[in-house]
Scaffold this active site. Sequence first.
Site, PDB file in Angstrom:
ATOM      1  N   SER A  49     -48.410  -2.837 -49.616  1.00 18.16           N
ATOM      2  CA  SER A  49     -49.750  -2.537 -50.134  1.00 18.16           C
ATOM      3  C   SER A  49     -49.985  -1.029 -50.235  1.00 18.16           C
ATOM      4  O   SER A  49     -51.010  -0.600 -50.755  1.00 18.16           O
ATOM      5  CB  SER A  49     -50.821  -3.186 -49.251  1.00 18.16           C
ATOM      6  OG  SER A  49     -50.679  -2.778 -47.905  1.00 18.16           O
ATOM      7  N   HIS A  50     -49.046  -0.217 -49.742  1.00 18.40           N
ATOM      8  CA  HIS A  50     -49.245   1.233 -49.805  1.00 18.40           C
ATOM      9  C   HIS A  50     -48.054   1.971 -50.394  1.00 18.40           C
ATOM     10  O   HIS A  50     -47.865   3.151 -50.140  1.00 18.40           O
ATOM     11  CB  HIS A  50     -49.641   1.771 -48.427  1.00 18.40           C
ATOM     12  CG  HIS A  50     -51.015   1.319 -48.068  1.00 18.40           C
ATOM     13  ND1 HIS A  50     -51.279   0.065 -47.562  1.00 18.40           N
ATOM     14  CD2 HIS A  50     -52.215   1.927 -48.225  1.00 18.40           C
ATOM     15  CE1 HIS A  50     -52.582  -0.067 -47.401  1.00 18.40           C
ATOM     16  NE2 HIS A  50     -53.176   1.031 -47.790  1.00 18.40           N
ATOM     17  N   ASP A 190     -53.846  -5.641 -49.598  1.00 16.41           N
ATOM     18  CA  ASP A 190     -53.279  -6.994 -49.482  1.00 16.41           C
ATOM     19  C   ASP A 190     -54.145  -8.017 -50.203  1.00 16.41           C
ATOM     20  O   ASP A 190     -53.632  -8.980 -50.772  1.00 16.41           O
ATOM     21  CB  ASP A 190     -53.101  -7.368 -48.008  1.00 16.41           C
ATOM     22  CG  ASP A 190     -51.928  -6.623 -47.393  1.00 16.41           C
ATOM     23  OD1 ASP A 190     -50.882  -6.537 -48.058  1.00 16.41           O
ATOM     24  OD2 ASP A 190     -52.073  -6.111 -46.277  1.00 16.41           O
TER      25      ASP A 190
HETATM   26  P1  NDP Z   1     -50.946  -5.881 -40.688  1.00 14.05           P
HETATM   27  O1  NDP Z   1     -51.976  -6.846 -40.299  1.00 14.05           O
HETATM   28  O2  NDP Z   1     -49.888  -6.303 -41.641  1.00 14.05           O
HETATM   29  O3  NDP Z   1     -50.223  -5.316 -39.405  1.00 14.05           O
HETATM   30  C1  NDP Z   1     -50.946  -4.645 -38.405  1.00 14.05           C
HETATM   31  C2  NDP Z   1     -50.043  -4.252 -37.264  1.00 14.05           C
HETATM   32  O4  NDP Z   1     -49.716  -5.422 -36.519  1.00 14.05           O
HETATM   33  C3  NDP Z   1     -48.715  -3.651 -37.711  1.00 14.05           C
HETATM   34  O5  NDP Z   1     -48.394  -2.587 -36.881  1.00 14.05           O
HETATM   35  C4  NDP Z   1     -47.735  -4.806 -37.589  1.00 14.05           C
HETATM   36  O6  NDP Z   1     -46.405  -4.390 -37.344  1.00 14.05           O
HETATM   37  C5  NDP Z   1     -48.302  -5.544 -36.401  1.00 14.05           C
HETATM   38  N1  NDP Z   1     -47.977  -6.969 -36.385  1.00 14.05           N
HETATM   39  C6  NDP Z   1     -48.044  -7.854 -37.407  1.00 14.05           C
HETATM   40  N2  NDP Z   1     -47.663  -9.078 -37.009  1.00 14.05           N
HETATM   41  C7  NDP Z   1     -47.335  -8.965 -35.694  1.00 14.05           C
HETATM   42  C8  NDP Z   1     -46.865  -9.873 -34.711  1.00 14.05           C
HETATM   43  N3  NDP Z   1     -46.644 -11.153 -34.982  1.00 14.05           N
HETATM   44  N4  NDP Z   1     -46.641  -9.412 -33.457  1.00 14.05           N
HETATM   45  C9  NDP Z   1     -46.860  -8.099 -33.150  1.00 14.05           C
HETATM   46  N5  NDP Z   1     -47.292  -7.199 -34.045  1.00 14.05           N
HETATM   47  C10 NDP Z   1     -47.536  -7.620 -35.301  1.00 14.05           C
HETATM   48  O7  NDP Z   1     -51.625  -4.523 -41.294  1.00 14.05           O
HETATM   49  P2  NDP Z   1     -52.972  -4.390 -42.121  1.00 14.05           P
HETATM   50  O8  NDP Z   1     -52.914  -5.349 -43.244  1.00 14.05           O
HETATM   51  O9  NDP Z   1     -54.145  -4.450 -41.221  1.00 14.05           O
HETATM   52  O10 NDP Z   1     -52.860  -2.902 -42.672  1.00 14.05           O
HETATM   53  C11 NDP Z   1     -51.847  -2.592 -43.619  1.00 14.05           C
HETATM   54  C12 NDP Z   1     -51.825  -1.120 -43.903  1.00 14.05           C
HETATM   55  O11 NDP Z   1     -52.956  -0.707 -44.638  1.00 14.05           O
HETATM   56  C13 NDP Z   1     -51.785  -0.206 -42.680  1.00 14.05           C
HETATM   57  O12 NDP Z   1     -50.622   0.587 -42.817  1.00 14.05           O
HETATM   58  C14 NDP Z   1     -53.038   0.670 -42.813  1.00 14.05           C
HETATM   59  O13 NDP Z   1     -52.867   2.022 -42.397  1.00 14.05           O
HETATM   60  C15 NDP Z   1     -53.257   0.641 -44.310  1.00 14.05           C
HETATM   61  N6  NDP Z   1     -54.643   0.961 -44.670  1.00 14.05           N
HETATM   62  C16 NDP Z   1     -54.921   2.196 -45.192  1.00 14.05           C
HETATM   63  C17 NDP Z   1     -56.219   2.525 -45.559  1.00 14.05           C
HETATM   64  C18 NDP Z   1     -56.544   3.876 -46.073  1.00 14.05           C
HETATM   65  O14 NDP Z   1     -57.715   4.122 -46.366  1.00 14.05           O
HETATM   66  N7  NDP Z   1     -55.631   4.787 -46.205  1.00 14.05           N
HETATM   67  C19 NDP Z   1     -57.314   1.550 -45.433  1.00 14.05           C
HETATM   68  C20 NDP Z   1     -56.915   0.310 -44.795  1.00 14.05           C
HETATM   69  C21 NDP Z   1     -55.614   0.022 -44.456  1.00 14.05           C
HETATM   70  P3  NDP Z   1     -45.276  -4.544 -38.514  1.00 14.05           P
HETATM   71  O15 NDP Z   1     -45.644  -3.519 -39.554  1.00 14.05           O
HETATM   72  O16 NDP Z   1     -43.990  -4.268 -37.835  1.00 14.05           O
HETATM   73  O17 NDP Z   1     -45.393  -5.936 -39.028  1.00 14.05           O
END
Ligand code: NDP
Length: 334
Positions: A49-50, A190
Amino acid sequence: MPPIETEEISLDEIYQLAFKVFSSHGCDTDNATALARTVTNAERDGSLSHGLFRIPGYLASLKSGKVNGDAQPKIEQNLDSVITVDGNLGYAPLSHEKGLPVLADAAKRSGIAVMRLINSFHFAALWPETEFLAERGLSGIACTVYKPAVAPAGASKAFFGTNPISFSWPRPNKTPLVFDMATSTLAMGDVQIAAREGHPVPHGTGLGPDGKPSDDPAEILKGVLLPFGGYKGSAISLMVELLAAGMTGESFSYEAEKTDNNDGGPPKGGELILAINPELVAGKGWTDHSEDFFSHLKAIDGVRLPGERRHKNRLDKGPRQVNKDLLSKVRSFL
Ligand code: NDP
């Protein structure tokens, strides 16, 4: 639903494509390099998504003149442990490249240091910032705001941004622990990808324009997202507003909305990045102590550490399968 068509493309080709697109849309070499690196690293790690998905939004804001493609960030060290990076109205990655080494040095010396990034546009994941710190032996916290997209607990009107927060912990000779998450149930990117690909999102992700819960991403994009975990996630999102806007002096999400031109890119805003040096704060023995914690945690059946998926993806140096329509769209900008 027909399967999504993909095309195989190497990481180097992704970088070259992104660099050329940014360069031909008003970015100087420094900014095009920093942005292409950000996009490529996101694709490498599976932060889809980024990555390339964000390029149309990046270009829209360069085209509208909102974002300065020649921005040269300026650094001021107001106090030894307080660093201000003025992004000169450019995208955040170049400010990170310039400011994070200064922040890391300050935290190494003082035990704790903070960087406020202002006059900048953040359209990326936050893990690159905190991971940079952890790779230098520091624990990091980074957060930023957006425009209203998330209803505070109990409401059906957007007020908070998707307000991501990332945290890292250094693990000498090991991959650092890094989590990075939106404080909304799903990141906006997403939801947009789900809408593009036509698949539902989990119940509880958001409300449609009628204020009723929906699992249709297109309806949620017209309505509002919800914070994760009800009032608890809502409180974390509130904290992010105060740290990333109240503490930097930049716009809260509701203020950013008033000045943004809605060109499809991110609003101008701030980011707060905190670096803490465990060597100076916890003292000798912090590594063994925290590694013992990780051993106990990982011994529990079913547990995986946040960041493990990304870091595993990173080990694969081979080509990536990228959505074909997305690639054609990005190539059409050349
Ligand atoms: P996710 O819900 O995909 O993941 C959140 C965190 O949880 C990650 O570190 C992920 O690690 C971890 N995780 C996921 N599944 C598990 C699991 N089963 N057990 C343990 N840890 C887990 O992320 P979001 O959808 O909330 O966010 C996605 C991205 O969007 C982020 O990088 C965020 O910075 C970015 N974002 C940026 C914005 C901006 O304004 N610039 C605004 C909003 C979001 P892993 O990656 O290893 O799966």
